[in-house]
Write an enzyme that holds these catalytic residues in place. Structure first.
Site, PDB file in Angstrom:
ATOM      1  N   LYS A 114       0.819  -1.214   0.000  1.00 60.52           N
ATOM      2  CA  LYS A 114       0.000   0.000   0.000  1.00 60.52           C
ATOM      3  C   LYS A 114       0.852   1.262   0.000  1.00 60.52           C
ATOM      4  CE  LYS A 114      -4.444  -1.472   1.719  1.00 60.52           C
ATOM      5  NZ  LYS A 114      -5.452  -1.416   2.762  1.00 60.52           N
ATOM      6  N   LYS A 198      -4.967  -8.999  -7.077  1.00 58.85           N
ATOM      7  CA  LYS A 198      -6.175  -9.141  -6.258  1.00 58.85           C
ATOM      8  C   LYS A 198      -7.262  -8.172  -6.744  1.00 58.85           C
ATOM      9  CE  LYS A 198      -6.195  -7.294  -2.169  1.00 58.85           C
ATOM     10  NZ  LYS A 198      -5.916  -6.858  -0.808  1.00 58.85           N
ATOM     11  N   LYS A 201     -10.534  -2.342  -4.422  1.00 58.37           N
ATOM     12  CA  LYS A 201     -11.184  -1.041  -4.627  1.00 58.37           C
ATOM     13  C   LYS A 201     -10.200  -0.046  -5.200  1.00 58.37           C
ATOM     14  CE  LYS A 201     -13.091  -1.930  -0.166  1.00 58.37           C
ATOM     15  NZ  LYS A 201     -13.475  -1.594   1.168  1.00 58.37           N
TER      16      LYS A 201
HETATM   17  P1  TYM Z   1     -10.810  -4.756   3.683  1.00 61.64           P
HETATM   18  O1  TYM Z   1     -11.785  -3.667   3.955  1.00 61.64           O
HETATM   19  O2  TYM Z   1      -9.695  -4.487   2.734  1.00 61.64           O
HETATM   20  O3  TYM Z   1     -11.587  -6.029   3.135  1.00 61.64           O
HETATM   21  C1  TYM Z   1     -12.713  -6.550   3.818  1.00 61.64           C
HETATM   22  C2  TYM Z   1     -12.699  -8.070   3.711  1.00 61.64           C
HETATM   23  O4  TYM Z   1     -12.734  -8.458   2.330  1.00 61.64           O
HETATM   24  C3  TYM Z   1     -11.661  -9.371   2.069  1.00 61.64           C
HETATM   25  N1  TYM Z   1     -11.191  -9.154   0.699  1.00 61.64           N
HETATM   26  C4  TYM Z   1     -11.052 -10.127  -0.214  1.00 61.64           C
HETATM   27  N2  TYM Z   1     -11.278 -11.453  -0.143  1.00 61.64           N
HETATM   28  C5  TYM Z   1     -11.045 -12.169  -1.257  1.00 61.64           C
HETATM   29  N3  TYM Z   1     -10.609 -11.631  -2.439  1.00 61.64           N
HETATM   30  C6  TYM Z   1     -10.369 -10.305  -2.542  1.00 61.64           C
HETATM   31  N4  TYM Z   1      -9.971  -9.793  -3.694  1.00 61.64           N
HETATM   32  C7  TYM Z   1     -10.585  -9.492  -1.403  1.00 61.64           C
HETATM   33  N5  TYM Z   1     -10.465  -8.154  -1.148  1.00 61.64           N
HETATM   34  C8  TYM Z   1     -10.832  -7.968   0.130  1.00 61.64           C
HETATM   35  C9  TYM Z   1     -10.587  -9.026   3.093  1.00 61.64           C
HETATM   36  O5  TYM Z   1      -9.725 -10.099   3.321  1.00 61.64           O
HETATM   37  C10 TYM Z   1     -11.435  -8.688   4.311  1.00 61.64           C
HETATM   38  O6  TYM Z   1     -11.774  -9.862   5.020  1.00 61.64           O
HETATM   39  N6  TYM Z   1      -7.883  -4.780   7.749  1.00 61.64           N
HETATM   40  C11 TYM Z   1      -9.147  -5.215   7.208  1.00 61.64           C
HETATM   41  C12 TYM Z   1     -10.329  -4.734   8.012  1.00 61.64           C
HETATM   42  C13 TYM Z   1     -10.276  -4.998   9.472  1.00 61.64           C
HETATM   43  C14 TYM Z   1     -10.523  -6.229  10.124  1.00 61.64           C
HETATM   44  C15 TYM Z   1     -10.432  -5.950  11.513  1.00 61.64           C
HETATM   45  C16 TYM Z   1     -10.813  -7.502   9.672  1.00 61.64           C
HETATM   46  C17 TYM Z   1     -10.040  -4.067  10.441  1.00 61.64           C
HETATM   47  N7  TYM Z   1     -10.133  -4.637  11.680  1.00 61.64           N
HETATM   48  C18 TYM Z   1     -10.600  -6.968  12.471  1.00 61.64           C
HETATM   49  C19 TYM Z   1     -10.979  -8.503  10.624  1.00 61.64           C
HETATM   50  C20 TYM Z   1     -10.891  -8.232  11.988  1.00 61.64           C
HETATM   51  C21 TYM Z   1      -9.303  -4.684   5.805  1.00 61.64           C
HETATM   52  O7  TYM Z   1      -8.726  -3.704   5.433  1.00 61.64           O
HETATM   53  O8  TYM Z   1     -10.232  -5.340   5.054  1.00 61.64           O
END
Ligand code: TYM
Length: 333
Positions: A114, A198, A201
């Site tokens: 990132k 991947k 967004k």
């Molecule tokens: P974030 O917002 O990037 O994504 C949310 C969830 O979607 C999953 N994900 C994917 N899974 C499969 N293929 C993809 N291309 C893909 N893109 C996103 C992510 O793995 C995630 O599960 N750090 C985390 C948010 C977070 C969190 C937490 C998660 C903050 N605190 C505590 C679990 C527990 C994040 O940025 O996810």
């Protein structure tokens, strides 16, 4: 065994098929199992680790809540709330950042991706982001954390932080060491334009992803334009090793139809991509269109969304404020 589930999603623009198949679909199944206690958080504090427009952020928070509900999470059963409204998250993150080690954070690959080449200009928040994520999870004694494959390393860090806290303060099992819940297959959905990246967004082209707010025509068009290769559909899963785009599209099909990659390969073996893409669009429209329509409906009822959030915040706050109080006592405050 009853599970305590916690997971989070960032409110940064449209949620997409990767978020849905990698995480939200799993949230819905966990929510539907009555033996679980589930908490789903819109992680707005995480969102501001990169620059946000305040007005857009506010509307993205509402859209993420609407997406949770439209996908099938019941806010009466599961707790749905946004992180910034429960002060224990920020407080917990600070305390845990004094437990986490620089060496651990330096290994985080997502920060490297990132921050890109110019990491000197990345925010401090982007660097310490996984510590906030650990606070999120540990405040609720979560036993299981459903996420996509890209969050695996952050969860390992969370486990390390919990164990170090317990051992530094000689308080066995105080912070619950959580287990990741990552699906064996389809836990990493790839871009429709490049099977080695991947679905995300942050990719510039909207054609690279299916958003959960896309309508029927848009979905059909994006699948039509999705990258493939000149060969016919593969005959065996082995053929997929070198054919990343075919593998991704077949994986999406398999996940949406609750099937396996093997079975999906079998159905379309030797056929043209155009025939497969037609079927894939059909299952996508069947799944996504009702969600997208429901999101739009919910977004017209801002009062309902506000009240749902308020209720969720109150329920989350009750749990988190108790835990942070104990954490502060243990630390010596
Ligand atoms: P974030 O917002 O990037 O994504 C949310 C969830 O979607 C999953 N994900 C994917 N899974 C499969 N293929 C993809 N291309 C893909 N893109 C996103 C992510 O793995 C995630 O599960 N750090 C985390 C948010 C977070 C969190 C937490 C998660 C903050 N605190 C505590 C679990 C527990 C994040 O940025 O996810």
């Amino acid at each position: 065994m009853s599970k305590k589930i916690f997971s989070g999603v960032q409110p940064t623009g449209n949620l997409h098929l990767g978020n849905y198949l990698g995480a939200i679909k799993n949230f819905v199944d966990l929510n539907n199992d009555n033996s679980n206690e589930c908490i789903f958080c819109v992680v707005d504090l995480h969102a501001i680790t990169v620059k946000q427009n305040a007005k857009e952020l506010r509307s993205n928070i509402q859209e993420t809540i609407a997406t949770f509900i439209a996908s099938g999470i019941d806010p009466k059963k599961s707790i749905i709330f946004n992180q910034s409204q429960v002060p224990a998250h920020a407080e917990g993150a600070w305390i845990l950042s004094c437990v986490a080690r620089m060496g651990w954070l330096n290994r985080m690959t997502q920060f490297k991706e990132k921050a890109g080449k110019d990491k000197e200009k990345a925010s401090v928040g982007l660097y310490s982001y996984p510590v906030l994520m650990a606070a999120d999870i540990l405040l609720y004694d979560a036993t299981h954390v459903p996420v996509g494959d890209d969050q695996k390393q952050h969860l390992e860090l969370c486990r390390d932080i919990a164990q170090k806290f317990n051992s530094d303060f000689e308080i066995e099992n105080f912070l619950q060491v959580p287990e990741p819940l990552i699906q064996k297959e389809f836990s990493r959905i790839m871009s429709l334009k490049d099977g080695s990246r991947k679905m995300s967004k942050s990719e510039l082209s909207d054609l690279s992803r299916i958003n959960l707010t896309d309508d029927k025509d848009l979905i059909i068009n994006k699948i039509k334009k999705a990258k493939t290769d000149p060969l016919p559909m593969p005959n065996t899963t082995k053929d997929l090793d070198e054919r990343l785009e075919a593998k991704n599209l077949l994986g999406i099909y398999a996940s949406l139809t609750n099937s396996t990659l093997e079975k999906s390969v079998e159905i379309f073996a030797g056929k043209n991509f155009s025939e497969f893409k037609e079927k894939l669009s059909e299952v996508l429209v069947d799944k996504i269109q009702p969600i997208s329509l429901e999101i739009k409906k919910l977004l017209d009822d801002k009062l309902y969304l506000d009240n749902t959030l308020l209720e969720g915040v109150e329920r989350a706050n009750k749990i988190a404020s108790k835990k942070i109080k104990r954490i502060k006592e243990i630390v010596g405050f």
